[in-house]
Design an enzyme around this catalytic site. Structure first.
Site, short mmCIF file in Angstrom:
data_model
loop_
_atom_site.label_atom_id
_atom_site.label_comp_id
_atom_site.label_asym_id
_atom_site.label_seq_id
_atom_site.Cartn_x
_atom_site.Cartn_y
_atom_site.Cartn_z
N SER A 189 -3.49 -1.85 -3.38
CA SER A 189 -4.25 -3.02 -2.85
C SER A 189 -4.31 -4.17 -3.58
CB SER A 189 -5.60 -2.57 -2.42
OG SER A 189 -6.35 -3.59 -1.69
N GLU A 190 -4.24 -5.17 -2.89
CA GLU A 190 -4.06 -6.68 -4.05
C GLU A 190 -5.17 -6.94 -4.81
OE1 GLU A 190 -4.71 -10.40 -1.33
OE2 GLU A 190 -3.26 -8.92 -0.43
N ASN A 191 -6.46 -6.52 -4.26
CA ASN A 191 -7.49 -6.61 -5.22
C ASN A 191 -7.51 -5.59 -6.29
OD1 ASN A 191 -8.06 -4.57 -3.26
ND2 ASN A 191 -10.20 -4.34 -3.98
N GLY A 192 -6.60 -4.78 -6.62
CA GLY A 192 -6.47 -4.03 -7.91
C GLY A 192 -6.98 -2.67 -7.64
N HIS A 230 -6.87 -7.93 -10.83
CA HIS A 230 -6.19 -8.92 -9.88
C HIS A 230 -4.74 -9.15 -10.40
CE1 HIS A 230 -6.51 -10.62 -6.04
NE2 HIS A 230 -6.11 -11.85 -6.44
#
Length: 220
Positions: free
Chosen positions: A47-50, A86
């Site tokens: 997920s791009e939020n980490g 991130h």
């Protein structure tokens, strides 16, 4: 698309993700895919939020809002998952480390161009997020979308009219009516959902569809 159709669509995408894949799930419809992955396959979600690991939606009433996906939905992590900065997450996206990303779309062209961040309307809010990074960084791009827009026109088009996210990047499109492969030699229908006739599906889009991959029962 109702919730049942959304879940059926997510299950079809989950079925096609190979064992051992590293997969980014975009905001919206794609987040549902996490709930339908088989326990017989090891699929590592990103997920791009980490976040990296395996998860599904948190049960109602048991949400931990420090544990979320890119769509700010609460998730329940399996042992072994990790959180990180991130910037590191975007480094994974841009560095070619993802096998597949699953994104939503406003439009997809017959050559695989993707438009999914802005409709161009004056009152709309652009929302590019990490879509451009994923479109060029992932080895394969799957799109989940309604086949028809709210105005009744096909979202599979000869040419996108909205601002583009990426050029010739989409590999496969999943809709509630059919699944499509985009190849150098055309747009191939690999599955028709329900009892829709190929001629009726073709009538809904300006794009010339190739039905040669369908089995005999669906191609009739």
């Amino acid at each position: 698309m109702n919730q049942e159709s959304r879940n059926l669509l997510a299950a079809r995408v989950a079925r096609d993700i190979p064992d051992g894949s590293y997969v980014n799930l975009g905001i919206g419809l794609p987040t549902l895919v996490a709930n339908h992955l088989s326990r017989d396959k090891e699929v590592i979600l990103h997920s791009e939020n980490g976040v990296l690991g395996q998860w599904e939606a948190a049960d109602p009433g048991h949400e931990d809002w420090d544990l979320i996906n890119a769509g700010k939905e609460a998730i329940r992590l399996q042992p072994g998952a990790a959180f990180f900065h991130h910037a590191d997450s975007f480094g994974m996206m841009r560095g070619g480390h993802l096998d597949i990303c699953v994104l939503g779309a406003f439009q997809v062209s017959e050559r695989g161009d993707l438009a999914n961040w802005h409709t161009g309307a004056e009152d709309s809010i652009p929302a590019v997020g990490g879509a451009m990074d994923l479109a060029i960084g992932a080895k394969r791009v799957f799109v989940m979308m309604d086949f028809l827009a709210k105005d009744g026109k096909s979202k599979l088009m000869s040419r996108c009219t909205y601002p583009l996210t990426g050029l010739a990047c989409v590999s496969r499109i999943y809709t509630e009516l059919a699944t499509f492969d985009i190849r150098e030699d055309g747009v191939f229908v690999v599955e028709i959902i329900g009892d829709m006739a190929p001629s009726k599906l073709q009538a809904l889009t300006e794009v010339t569809l190739d039905f040669s991959l369908l089995d005999a029962s669906q191609a009739a």
